[in-house]
Write a protein that holds these residues in place. Sequence first.
Motif, PDB file in Angstrom:
ATOM      1  N   LEU A   1      38.725  49.181  46.924  1.00 31.95           N
ATOM      2  CA  LEU A   1      40.012  49.186  46.300  1.00 31.95           C
ATOM      3  C   LEU A   1      41.120  49.717  46.332  1.00 31.95           C
ATOM      4  CD1 LEU A   1      37.192  49.392  43.175  1.00 31.95           C
ATOM      5  CD2 LEU A   1      37.974  47.187  44.355  1.00 31.95           C
TER       6      LEU A   1
ATOM      7  N   ALA B   1      38.620  54.235  41.015  1.00 28.10           N
ATOM      8  CA  ALA B   1      36.716  54.561  41.413  1.00 28.10           C
ATOM      9  C   ALA B   1      36.060  55.722  41.295  1.00 28.10           C
ATOM     10  CB  ALA B   1      36.442  53.618  43.110  1.00 28.10           C
TER      11      ALA B   1
ATOM     12  N   ARG C   1      39.826  47.472  37.027  1.00 30.18           N
ATOM     13  CA  ARG C   1      39.417  46.823  38.502  1.00 30.18           C
ATOM     14  C   ARG C   1      37.948  47.506  38.997  1.00 30.18           C
ATOM     15  NH1 ARG C   1      41.902  44.194  44.165  1.00 30.18           N
ATOM     16  NH2 ARG C   1      39.893  43.579  44.770  1.00 30.18           N
TER      17      ARG C   1
ATOM     18  N   ALA D   1      35.403  47.503  36.895  1.00 26.41           N
ATOM     19  CA  ALA D   1      34.222  46.265  36.931  1.00 26.41           C
ATOM     20  C   ALA D   1      33.309  46.097  38.077  1.00 26.41           C
ATOM     21  CB  ALA D   1      35.384  45.129  36.459  1.00 26.41           C
ATOM     22  N   ARG D   2      33.973  46.680  39.221  1.00 28.28           N
ATOM     23  CA  ARG D   2      33.359  47.242  40.606  1.00 28.28           C
ATOM     24  C   ARG D   2      32.178  47.652  40.511  1.00 28.28           C
ATOM     25  NH1 ARG D   2      34.838  47.186  46.036  1.00 28.28           N
ATOM     26  NH2 ARG D   2      35.940  44.997  45.223  1.00 28.28           N
TER      27      ARG D   2
ATOM     28  N   ARG E   1      29.552  45.299  38.082  1.00 31.29           N
ATOM     29  CA  ARG E   1      29.214  44.646  39.295  1.00 31.29           C
ATOM     30  C   ARG E   1      27.853  44.931  40.342  1.00 31.29           C
ATOM     31  NH1 ARG E   1      30.621  42.027  43.866  1.00 31.29           N
ATOM     32  NH2 ARG E   1      32.532  43.090  44.187  1.00 31.29           N
ATOM     33  N   GLN E   2      28.035  45.971  41.232  1.00 29.83           N
ATOM     34  CA  GLN E   2      27.511  46.120  42.062  1.00 29.83           C
ATOM     35  C   GLN E   2      26.056  46.720  41.387  1.00 29.83           C
ATOM     36  OE1 GLN E   2      29.341  49.420  44.111  1.00 29.83           O
ATOM     37  NE2 GLN E   2      30.355  47.974  45.433  1.00 29.83           N
TER      38      GLN E   2
ATOM     39  N   ALA F   1      42.400  40.205  39.693  1.00 31.06           N
ATOM     40  CA  ALA F   1      41.093  40.829  40.563  1.00 31.06           C
ATOM     41  C   ALA F   1      40.426  41.252  39.643  1.00 31.06           C
ATOM     42  CB  ALA F   1      42.469  41.657  40.523  1.00 31.06           C
ATOM     43  N   ILE F   2      40.777  41.716  38.706  1.00 33.44           N
ATOM     44  CA  ILE F   2      39.620  42.188  37.789  1.00 33.44           C
ATOM     45  C   ILE F   2      38.678  41.154  37.607  1.00 33.44           C
ATOM     46  CG2 ILE F   2      38.886  43.216  35.174  1.00 33.44           C
ATOM     47  CD1 ILE F   2      42.093  44.382  35.073  1.00 33.44           C
TER      48      ILE F   2
ATOM     49  N   GLU G   1      36.134  40.734  39.740  1.00 35.56           N
ATOM     50  CA  GLU G   1      35.072  41.219  39.689  1.00 35.56           C
ATOM     51  C   GLU G   1      33.686  41.396  38.613  1.00 35.56           C
ATOM     52  OE1 GLU G   1      34.816  43.344  41.974  1.00 35.56           O
ATOM     53  OE2 GLU G   1      36.694  43.821  42.860  1.00 35.56           O
TER      54      GLU G   1
END
Length: 386
Positions: free
Chosen positions: A80, A85, A124, A127-128, A131-132, A152-153, A156
């Motif tokens: 990212l 993160a 973001r 969200a990443r 999602r993972q 981009a958000i 994700e």
Amino acid sequence: MTDQEDDLPAAAFPSPLPLPWYARPAARAWSCAAPPPDARAFHTTLPGYAPTALHELPALAAKLAVDRVFVKDESARFGLPAFKALGASWAIDRILALAAYRTPGATDTRTLRFVTATDGNHGRAVARMARQLGRRVHVFVPVGVHPAAVAAIEGEGAEVTAVAGSYDAAVHDARAAAAAPDAVLVQDMAWDGYEEIPALVVEGYATLFAEIDAQLDAVGAEPPALVAVPVGVGSLAQAAVTHYRSGSSAGRRGGRGTGAALLSVEPVGAACVLASLRAGRLTHVPTGATVMAGLNCGTPSTLAWPVLRDGLDAAVAVTDADSTSAVRELAELGVSSGPCGAASLAGVRAALTGTGSAERRAALGVGPDATVVLINTEGAAANPGL
């Protein structure tokens, strides 16, 4: 100068120019408890973890009349374009562990969803991570966030709601949405009654500064005389103060003298930490448009505020022109940066050069033998509209 400077406490050293500036050298005598080491250990277990680059820029050191300048480059953290993160991953991991612990007999927290407000990078990152983990996430964004950042958000897998207002308004709406029984708010900003999760986010940010210590040591550099940190609500700066004002850093130059001076940098139109330092109390400021969208925050985190009040050496506010000029200069030196990340260079340039710089250097304890570290919080990819 603003009228507020007439009320500065005796410990403050205002600039003789109309530079939005505050300094408190006594901050280097303040100390606090070290952050727990758990977050860094956790980060090293994540796929794709590696310390982000620490670039040395001799040409910039010559311009600033110091010995060495390093840029901590957060343009590619876990794939990212920003540092966020680090906080989001650690906070979400702890939230899930604590949710299972606090619910009697709970063995499955898969229905839990995450809610947050963001100027871009934090949302973001949340969200990443969601999602993972196969989680749902709802992100609220204020006016001024570039459509590409919103996309981009959404890319994700997040649900995104645009708010017709400021970052503070987006936080308000996210708080309301997170009141649902299956939702949890993951915010890096704290307020009365909401401090546990922001504290986890700040713990996550500590990894960045621990990496800097190891990287400087690896190249035989002295611990920094000055560290510049871009500021929105103040959580990253809180992590910086906690690191350098505690036993977690080798922040005594050559094992002697005082620790690193810590400089916060904000947009002139959203300098809530600077205003709070000048007022001596947590202060809200109205915000407008700025290219430093990720720093466009009107209220400091209540968790960060007492740490910044006691542990920051100085605060400065910079213009959009200052920031975009710093973006170009860093690009010419091979460092990818957005306007929020480049704010650290803009702030140091304002502090160490120009009329009145001798007084500002004295307040910061920065001489020709100093090592300076700039925190580049984001890469150019985080700001497609610049």
